[in-house]
Design a protein around this motif. Structure first.
Motif, mmCIF file in Angstrom:
data_model
loop_
_atom_site.group_PDB
_atom_site.id
_atom_site.type_symbol
_atom_site.label_atom_id
_atom_site.label_comp_id
_atom_site.label_asym_id
_atom_site.label_seq_id
_atom_site.Cartn_x
_atom_site.Cartn_y
_atom_site.Cartn_z
ATOM 1 N N TYR A 1 0.850 -1.195 0.000
ATOM 2 C CA TYR A 1 0.000 0.000 0.000
ATOM 3 C C TYR A 1 0.891 1.252 0.000
ATOM 4 O O TYR A 1 2.056 1.184 0.385
ATOM 5 C CB TYR A 1 -0.929 0.004 1.219
ATOM 6 N N PRO A 2 0.369 2.383 -0.448
ATOM 7 C CA PRO A 2 1.159 3.622 -0.464
ATOM 8 C C PRO A 2 1.555 4.035 0.954
ATOM 9 O O PRO A 2 0.758 3.920 1.894
ATOM 10 C CB PRO A 2 0.215 4.655 -1.074
ATOM 11 N N CYS A 3 2.792 4.503 1.091
ATOM 12 C CA CYS A 3 3.266 4.978 2.384
ATOM 13 C C CYS A 3 4.559 5.774 2.179
ATOM 14 O O CYS A 3 5.040 5.917 1.062
ATOM 15 C CB CYS A 3 3.490 3.818 3.356
ATOM 16 N N LYS A 4 5.123 6.281 3.275
ATOM 17 C CA LYS A 4 6.396 6.988 3.201
ATOM 18 C C LYS A 4 7.472 6.034 2.696
ATOM 19 O O LYS A 4 7.463 4.836 3.019
ATOM 20 C CB LYS A 4 6.799 7.506 4.578
ATOM 21 N N ALA A 5 8.410 6.577 1.950
ATOM 22 C CA ALA A 5 9.481 5.752 1.389
ATOM 23 C C ALA A 5 10.207 4.963 2.475
ATOM 24 O O ALA A 5 10.499 3.779 2.296
ATOM 25 C CB ALA A 5 10.459 6.628 0.612
ATOM 26 N N GLN A 6 10.488 5.580 3.603
ATOM 27 C CA GLN A 6 11.213 4.873 4.656
ATOM 28 C C GLN A 6 10.419 3.720 5.264
ATOM 29 O O GLN A 6 10.984 2.833 5.891
ATOM 30 C CB GLN A 6 11.656 5.834 5.747
ATOM 31 N N ASP A 7 9.109 3.717 5.059
ATOM 32 C CA ASP A 7 8.257 2.643 5.567
ATOM 33 C C ASP A 7 7.898 1.604 4.505
ATOM 34 O O ASP A 7 7.387 0.541 4.830
ATOM 35 C CB ASP A 7 6.961 3.226 6.141
ATOM 36 N N MET A 8 8.141 1.920 3.234
ATOM 37 C CA MET A 8 7.764 1.027 2.137
ATOM 38 C C MET A 8 8.584 -0.262 2.146
ATOM 39 O O MET A 8 8.063 -1.351 1.953
ATOM 40 C CB MET A 8 7.941 1.752 0.796
ATOM 41 N N TYR A 9 9.875 -0.134 2.358
ATOM 42 C CA TYR A 9 10.790 -1.265 2.223
ATOM 43 C C TYR A 9 10.922 -1.955 3.570
ATOM 44 O O TYR A 9 11.262 -1.321 4.567
ATOM 45 C CB TYR A 9 12.133 -0.773 1.709
ATOM 46 N N ILE A 10 10.672 -3.278 3.599
ATOM 47 C CA ILE A 10 10.531 -3.932 4.897
ATOM 48 C C ILE A 10 11.511 -5.076 5.140
ATOM 49 O O ILE A 10 11.380 -5.799 6.113
ATOM 50 C CB ILE A 10 9.074 -4.417 5.099
ATOM 51 N N SER A 11 12.507 -5.228 4.301
ATOM 52 C CA SER A 11 13.481 -6.296 4.532
ATOM 53 C C SER A 11 14.381 -5.944 5.712
ATOM 54 O O SER A 11 14.546 -4.776 6.074
ATOM 55 C CB SER A 11 14.345 -6.522 3.288
ATOM 56 N N ASP A 12 14.975 -6.956 6.294
ATOM 57 C CA ASP A 12 15.894 -6.754 7.423
ATOM 58 C C ASP A 12 17.096 -5.905 6.995
ATOM 59 O O ASP A 12 17.541 -5.034 7.734
ATOM 60 C CB ASP A 12 16.336 -8.113 7.960
ATOM 61 N N LEU A 13 17.599 -6.170 5.790
ATOM 62 C CA LEU A 13 18.748 -5.394 5.302
ATOM 63 C C LEU A 13 18.387 -3.915 5.182
ATOM 64 O O LEU A 13 19.158 -3.050 5.597
ATOM 65 C CB LEU A 13 19.231 -5.924 3.950
ATOM 66 N N PHE A 14 17.230 -3.617 4.635
ATOM 67 C CA PHE A 14 16.831 -2.214 4.502
ATOM 68 C C PHE A 14 16.681 -1.562 5.875
ATOM 69 O O PHE A 14 17.170 -0.448 6.102
ATOM 70 C CB PHE A 14 15.540 -2.058 3.711
ATOM 71 N N LYS A 15 16.013 -2.228 6.787
ATOM 72 C CA LYS A 15 15.794 -1.658 8.121
ATOM 73 C C LYS A 15 17.114 -1.375 8.829
ATOM 74 O O LYS A 15 17.279 -0.315 9.437
ATOM 75 C CB LYS A 15 14.924 -2.590 8.963
ATOM 76 N N LYS A 16 18.048 -2.292 8.729
ATOM 77 C CA LYS A 16 19.355 -2.086 9.364
ATOM 78 C C LYS A 16 20.151 -0.987 8.642
ATOM 79 O O LYS A 16 20.809 -0.175 9.272
ATOM 80 C CB LYS A 16 20.132 -3.394 9.419
ATOM 81 N N SER A 17 20.077 -0.977 7.313
ATOM 82 C CA SER A 17 20.762 0.069 6.541
ATOM 83 C C SER A 17 20.214 1.448 6.907
ATOM 84 O O SER A 17 20.976 2.401 7.094
ATOM 85 C CB SER A 17 20.590 -0.169 5.043
ATOM 86 N N LEU A 18 18.902 1.551 7.020
ATOM 87 C CA LEU A 18 18.273 2.824 7.373
ATOM 88 C C LEU A 18 18.667 3.248 8.785
ATOM 89 O O LEU A 18 19.007 4.416 9.009
ATOM 90 C CB LEU A 18 16.750 2.708 7.258
ATOM 91 N N ALA A 19 18.653 2.323 9.716
ATOM 92 C CA ALA A 19 19.042 2.649 11.094
ATOM 93 C C ALA A 19 20.492 3.119 11.156
ATOM 94 O O ALA A 19 20.813 4.113 11.823
ATOM 95 C CB ALA A 19 18.832 1.439 12.006
#
Length: 132
Positions: free
Chosen positions: A14-32
């Motif tokens: 569903y549409p959302c903020k870019a930082q919330d769109m991607y939900i893989s563990d790698l993305f979450k850790k990269s973002l943090a």
């Protein structure tokens, strides 16, 4: 410091903020990691180009890994155009993304760092976990 992280395949439906769109563990850790070490964070999206964290985007299926070199270069020119308008290319930066997402951009940033360079997927996750 500017941080660039790449989009990933696993997304919300569903549409959302870019930082919330991607939900893989790698993305979450990269973002943090990026938020911890950089003043500005951008997402490099195969579909949308350069994204701020709060931009609203829609789910999509597109990857640079399946694009021609011409399409990759064209996408990077769009990324770079957006950045140069802000005058940011002399700031120190880091690329927390794969080669396809950085190879045409990195040459324009003389102070660039690539903390995950040459690490396998599993080792990227391990490195990020150890540095958060």
């Amino acid at each position: 410091m500017i941080a660039f992280i790449s989009c990933v395949k696993t997304k919300r439906n569903y549409p959302c903020k870019a930082q919330d769109m991607y939900i893989s563990d790698l993305f979450k850790k990269s973002l943090a990691y990026a938020k911890k070490h950089a003043d500005k964070v951008f997402i490099l999206s195969a579909k949308y180009g350069l994204l701020t964290l709060d931009e609203i985007i829609y789910p999509y299926e597109k990857t640079l890994n399946k694009m021609s070199e011409y399409e990759k270069r064209d996408g990077h020119i769009k990324y770079l155009g957006n950045l140069l308008m802000g005058g940011n290319n002399n700031e120190p930066c880091m690329f927390i993304c794969g080669t396809n997402y950085r190879k045409y951009l990195i040459q324009k940033f003389p102070n660039a760092k690539i903390p995950l360079k040459n690490l396998s997927f599993g080792n990227q996750l391990k490195w990020l976990k150890n540095h958060l």
